[in-house]
Design a protein around this motif. Sequence first.
Motif: not given
Length: 260
Positions: A10-11, A14, A17-18, A21
């Motif tokens: 999960g990290r 994330d 995706f970071g 972004e």
Amino acid sequence: ASGLAELSLGRAVDAAFGAIERVHRLMSFHDPLSDVTRLNRYAPFESVTVDPWTATVLRRAQMLFAATSGLFDCAVGHELMQRGLLPLEGLAHARHGSFSAVWSLGENRFRFSAPIAIDLGGIAKGFAVDRAIAMLRAHGVREALVNAGGDLRVIGPTPQTVHIRCPGEDGRILRAGLLRHAAIATSSALTTIGRRDMAQMAPELSTLHYAYSVVAPTCWLADALTKVLIQLGDPTASCFAAFGASAFITLPEVLADGAA
């Protein structure tokens, strides 16, 4: 143990995706606070310091501009604004020009020698995919696929099936083959950022319903080279092999055969 593995994954996701972004925030033409917006507004008049990621993309764009004799040219903001495809706000000074006006001054500082407007849309999405892959690897992920709508990269020992969606109302899909430890990007003639107008392309390739794809070691390179392929209309052009890439064009009749 499985709970820890899920938390770690999960990290990793994330972080990926970071990274995507962050690239969007830095390189969006539409964001008034992005590096691209600041460059377009101020770089014709003074040096502008940008994020190291933006600087990396700008230098790669400079390299491709030179290597493709100007076919890959991100200084198309003025043309796209005139066509109503990009916003005009704050850029009334922008004029037609080329990426040769972008000067690297070192330490992530850039200046424009002419009042151009740049749009990194033809390379930044592929760069974002690469950064996402880098984040996954940094978190211990060894096998992954990142797909950003036409720009895709896979890592790991297992080959992944790749499909090509051609432009058009029916949006038919063709199985293109298997991809392993590589990237693929696909564009249509509508997305080109090159210097040539559609009317200057080879007549047999002037339709908007063809898909132009490039397979390369990295996604930023595949993304950028699709715009060169659209203009050349020749998958065998030497520039692709020079970058360790391969190119192909999906034709409407091929789609029809594949869908049968």
